[in-house]
Design a protein around this motif. Structure first.
Motif: not given
Length: 681
Positions: A205-208, A211, A217-218, A221
């Motif tokens: 779920r964590d985008d940073k 990426r 891509k996460n 959420h």
């Protein structure tokens, strides 16, 4: 070893004296090492470190993460490694429990730095001296300890409330330390499986991180994100099918379904009654009242959008009123429990209390609360300009708000500190209009002491499950407070704000909780007329509903299916979390029902086989998966909470503490290149 506990029927039928005697005989393990030098030092070191993570995360998000389960697993792993290296022995389960009390109290005691104290600094444009902040926070924490132990008799000993996060910590410790037996190993596997699944979801779920480190891509959420962006959303708008109630988008009403399963596991521990009550309150608030009030212009948008903050400014007053009246009625409707907590003060030796020698003496609370209360009143007048009578009034308010906080924490693991602070701000808005500093700092007294009280009882719950000595956990709580102060307060002053008041409210130090406290105080400067008449009516209705539900629950001998505290709490939680908790409680309730039917059928088959020619069958059939899941609900849910919490803390540290600019890199290669720039040539 399976944790020994009373059945629901025993909880409702046995007296407090019988429960205490049963616990002393069947659960208490007083001869096992508990608060030792190594458990104290380990707890203080881990707690100091974890207090730093909560300090940064709280400053950025306004939330404090629970660190009890995290510290349990870290300490267990550390001493397991040291034992295999021949440098010591494994921790006992009660040493680990004492350690988690210390670490947990250190982890959450620094909340005033990014709430009331930060708001005070922004309003007065002065930075409170570091020494004053440390003394103030320590005194508030001690008052929380003194309020907690008289309440332990009711919430833990008598009512056996779940305290979900504390229960999860107890199950984790039992599974880790008792894993030599087959049952313990099985629980440990379930714990690990649930933890890995939850941790994997948090990572995905964590985008940073996805990426920057994996160039992927996460996952979203929320399951509904595709409805609000992209071509499909445009198509829905053209067809007039945008998801909304009375014109307000569902996502702005917080009616969304989270991809995390942490709150689902929390719901599994809290039970179906609480889950259903939360859902009913949430539906009433977010599906019915909020859309109607938005349509009529009573709830106003913030920055052009609605959402949890805008809705809560109206909803919290009725919700808190419901929680207040139900909590007070429940407390005073059982005078025997109250009197039992004070037995031994007039009779020498406390003859009727079998736990008198291991509990924290209630006499200490009776003597200590007035003394510490006077200290707070004096410091409040000297340092923050709070009139002595207004400061003195905050002490009995602490008792009321502690009841609310403990009730909420006991059934949901959520302590409504922010809502309680706003309620105090409302009270002092009437008592001391136009006095913004009194408004902020009295709210800090009531909210933070109530939070300490509730969280200490959350820490005590696993000790009660495992047979620990309550006095040791009280001492551990004080040690943890010192550990958290010694490291987190200097870091806050010397590293984060650096003497510059202008750092508050910036991108690097947004302190959203403090901004909320400041905003409410500024609104209250206008007087109580800011409350819309509908909000005032909600207070009256909520107060009446709280009493009626609690009276009905007691008259029906706890068979009434609703909880007044959970109904009120639904008005100060977002619907996303409410839905997740209900879903967890409902899923595990279904498993329990199906497992009960299987056991009943199995008993009938056993009786038939015993009466049939040839006697009993060779071996009982293997238990089906749903029966195993129902019997191990605590282990599964504890694993999910632990895994998700560990990963959440790790990701938060990466996102907040470890080179935030690096995590903005578009690829792992670029990230490594940026890291190399920091190395010496």
């Amino acid at each position: 070893m399976a944790i020994k506990q009373l059945t629901p029927e025993q909880v409702h039928t046995m007296s407090l004296e019988e429960k205490d005697a049963w616990w002393l005989k069947n659960v208490y393990r007083g001869d096992m090492p508990q608060l030792t030098w190594r458990s104290a030092i380990t707890g203080m070191l881990l707690g100091a470190f974890l207090s730093l993570t909560n300090l940064y995360i709280g400053a950025r998000t306004g939330w404090s993460l629970g660190v009890g389960i995290t510290s349990v697993i870290l300490a267990f792993g550390l001493f397991k490694v040291l034992s295999r290296l021949g440098l010591g022995s494994d921790m006992t389960v009660l040493e680990n429990n004492a350690m988690q009390s210390i670490a947990t109290s250190a982890g959450y005691m620094n909340a005033p730095l990014f709430t009331s104290l930060a708001a005070y600094s922004m309003v007065t444009t002065t930075i409170i001296p570091m020494g004053q902040a440390m003394i103030w926070m320590f005194v508030l924490a001690i008052l929380g300890v003194l309020f907690a132990f008289p309440m332990k008799k009711r919430f833990i000993n008598d009512e056996q409330q779940p305290f979900p996060e504390g229960m999860a910590a107890g199950v984790v410790m039992d599974a880790l330390h008792e894993s030599d037996e087959k049952e313990g190993l099985f629980k440990a596997k379930l714990l690990l499986g649930g933890g890995l699944l939850s941790a994997a979801l948090e990572l995905l779920r964590d985008d940073k991180v996805m990426r920057a480190l994996f160039a992927l891509k996460n996952i979203p959420h929320y399951y509904d994100e595709f409805l609000y962006g992209g071509g499909f959303a445009d198509l829905l708008k053209r067809w007039g099918l945008s998801p909304a109630i009375r014109g307000t988008p569902l996502n702005e009403l917080t009616i969304r379904f989270d991809t995390s399963i942490i709150f689902v596991a929390t719901g599994g521990l809290m039970g179906i009654r609480t889950g259903v009550s939360l859902l009913l309150g949430g539906i009433l608030n977010y599906w019915v009242l909020a859309p109607l009030l938005i349509e009529r212009g009573i709830i106003l948008p913030k920055n052009g959008h609605f959402g949890f903050g805008a809705i809560t400014l109206w909803a919290l007053w009725g919700g808190v009123a419901c929680m207040t009246t139900s909590s007070l009625y429940a407390f005073f409707s059982k005078p025997k429990v109250i009197l039992d907590a004070f037995k031994g003060l007039t009779k020498k030796g406390g003859a009727t209390d079998v736990l008198a020698d291991i509990e924290l003496p209630v006499k200490l609370s009776i003597i200590g609360i007035p003394i510490v209360g006077v200290v707070i009143v004096v410091l409040g007048e000297l340092w923050f300009g709070i009139s002595w009578w207004l400061g003195a009034l905050a002490i009995p308010l602490v008792f009321i708000f502690s009841l609310i906080a403990v009730n909420s924490t006991a059934i949901t693991a959520i302590t409504p500190t922010g809502a309680l602070g706003k309620l105090t701000q409302l009270t002092y808005g009437a008592l001391a209009p136009k006095n913004i500093t009194t408004n902020l700092m009295t709210a800090g007294i009531t909210a933070e002491v109530a939070s300490n009280t509730a969280n200490l009882l959350m820490d005590i719950k696993p000790g009660y499950m495992l047979g620990g000595k309550p006095r040791h956990q009280a001492m551990g709580h004080v040690l943890g407070t010192i550990a958290g102060l010694v490291l987190s307060v200097p870091v806050w002053y010397l590293v984060l704000i650096q003497g510059d008041i202008g750092r508050y409210g910036t991108e690097r130090l947004p302190v959203p909780s403090a901004l909320t406290w400041k905003a409410v105080a500024e609104v209250l400067m206008k007087g109580l007329d800011f409350l819309h008449p509908t909000a005032k009516s909600a207070v009256v209705v909520g107060a009446i509903v709280g009493i009626l539900v609690e009276v009905t629950r007691q008259v029906t001998k706890n068979r009434f299916p609703l909880s007044a505290v959970a109904l009120g709490l639904a008005f100060i939680l977002n619907f996303t979390d409410i839905w997740s908790m209900f879903l967890g409680s409902f899923l595990f309730w279904l498993l329990e029902r199906r497992a009960a039917l299987w056991h009943k059928k199995r008993e009938q088959e056993t009786r038939l086989s015993e009466t049939a020619p040839g006697g009993r069958s060779d071996a009982p059939p293997a238990r089906p998966w749903y029966a195993l899941a129902a019997e191990n609900t605590e282990a599964i849910c504890a694993g999910v909470i632990a895994g998700g919490s560990l990963m959440g803390i790790g990701l938060s540290v990466l996102g907040v503490l470890v080179l935030p600019d690096v995590l903005e890199a578009e690829s792992l290669t670029k990230a490594l290149g940026q890291i190399l720039q920091f190395l010496p040539k």
